[in-house]
Design a protein around this motif. Structure first.
Motif, short mmCIF file in Angstrom:
data_model
loop_
_atom_site.label_atom_id
_atom_site.label_comp_id
_atom_site.label_asym_id
_atom_site.label_seq_id
_atom_site.Cartn_x
_atom_site.Cartn_y
_atom_site.Cartn_z
N PRO A 38 6.50 -3.89 0.13
CA PRO A 38 6.69 -3.09 1.34
C PRO A 38 5.36 -2.84 2.03
O PRO A 38 4.30 -2.98 1.43
N PRO A 39 5.40 -2.44 3.31
CA PRO A 39 4.16 -2.14 4.01
C PRO A 39 3.45 -0.96 3.35
O PRO A 39 4.09 -0.09 2.75
N PRO A 40 2.10 -0.92 3.46
CA PRO A 40 1.37 0.21 2.88
C PRO A 40 1.69 1.51 3.63
O PRO A 40 2.22 1.47 4.75
N PRO A 41 1.38 2.65 3.02
CA PRO A 41 1.64 3.93 3.69
C PRO A 41 0.92 4.02 5.03
O PRO A 41 -0.11 3.38 5.23
N TRP A 47 -2.44 -2.25 0.73
CA TRP A 47 -2.23 -1.50 -0.50
C TRP A 47 -3.54 -1.32 -1.25
O TRP A 47 -3.74 -0.31 -1.93
N GLY A 48 -4.45 -2.29 -1.12
CA GLY A 48 -5.78 -2.16 -1.74
C GLY A 48 -6.53 -0.96 -1.17
O GLY A 48 -7.15 -0.20 -1.92
N ASP A 49 -6.45 -0.80 0.16
CA ASP A 49 -7.09 0.37 0.79
C ASP A 49 -6.47 1.66 0.27
O ASP A 49 -7.17 2.63 -0.04
N PHE A 50 -5.16 1.69 0.19
CA PHE A 50 -4.47 2.88 -0.32
C PHE A 50 -4.89 3.15 -1.77
O PHE A 50 -5.21 4.28 -2.14
N ARG A 58 -5.91 7.06 -11.23
CA ARG A 58 -4.61 6.70 -10.65
C ARG A 58 -4.62 5.30 -10.02
O ARG A 58 -3.57 4.77 -9.69
N GLN A 59 -5.80 4.72 -9.84
CA GLN A 59 -5.89 3.40 -9.21
C GLN A 59 -5.22 2.35 -10.09
O GLN A 59 -5.39 2.33 -11.30
N GLY A 60 -4.42 1.50 -9.47
CA GLY A 60 -3.72 0.44 -10.19
C GLY A 60 -2.57 0.93 -11.05
O GLY A 60 -2.06 0.18 -11.88
N SER A 61 -2.12 2.15 -10.84
CA SER A 61 -1.11 2.73 -11.72
C SER A 61 0.33 2.40 -11.34
O SER A 61 1.24 2.62 -12.14
N ALA A 62 0.55 1.88 -10.13
CA ALA A 62 1.93 1.60 -9.71
C ALA A 62 1.94 0.56 -8.60
O ALA A 62 0.95 0.40 -7.87
N PHE A 63 3.07 -0.10 -8.47
CA PHE A 63 3.29 -1.07 -7.40
C PHE A 63 4.79 -1.22 -7.25
O PHE A 63 5.55 -0.84 -8.16
#
Length: 150
Positions: A38-41, A47-50, A58-63
């Motif tokens: 899906p598009p980033p927030p 999504w990398g920026d987010f 929390r980085q890399g904790s979900a997708f």
């Protein structure tokens, strides 16, 4: 309507995977199912920026990934510290042989397995048709989660 006269509410379903590398597993399932990320927030170009805006822990904790038509469930992947040690209690059946029987069905399952193996899927075993069930092919995704080509 229910027996009490109330309107029944249909709920959407999200399927959640515990995993070590959420983005890797999500992108694998995008390829398997034709899903998309899906598009980033709002306010983020990617999504990398987010992800970089989150606290380090929390980085890399979900997708996640989703069916572009909206018909299928959203898939959510969350990082967990422990590795997979036992067989899944719930798994996805990827319906590639619907309506096919015997050799024609096995050929379709084998063709899909051949497409998925270069993406990181692992073949486990072919369950051959019997008097009750048609053939299916048990596979594992890039982190060992079982799924069936059905």
């Amino acid at each position: 309507m229910t027996a009490t006269g109330q309107v029944k509410q249909v709920r959407q379903v999200q399927v959640t995977f515990d995993c070590a590398d959420p983005e890797r597993v999500a992108r694998f399932w995008c390829e398997v199912l034709g899903y998309e990320v899906p598009p980033p927030p709002p306010g983020f170009d990617s999504w990398g920026d987010f992800d970089r805006s989150l606290p380090p822990e929390r980085q890399g904790s979900a997708f996640a990934c989703q069916d572009p038509t909206g018909a299928g469930p959203r898939l959510y992947f969350q990082k967990v510290p422990e590795g997979k040690v036992v067989k899944n209690r719930v798994h996805l059946d990827v319906r590639v042989g619907t309506g096919l029987t015997r050799k024609e069905r096995v050929d379709a399952l084998e063709a899909e397995a051949a497409r998925l193996e270069p993406l990181g899927a692992t073949r486990v075993r072919l369950l051959v048709s019997d008097d009750y069930e048609e053939s299916c092919l048990v596979m594992q995704d890039v982190e060992g989660n079982e799924f069936c080509l059905d």
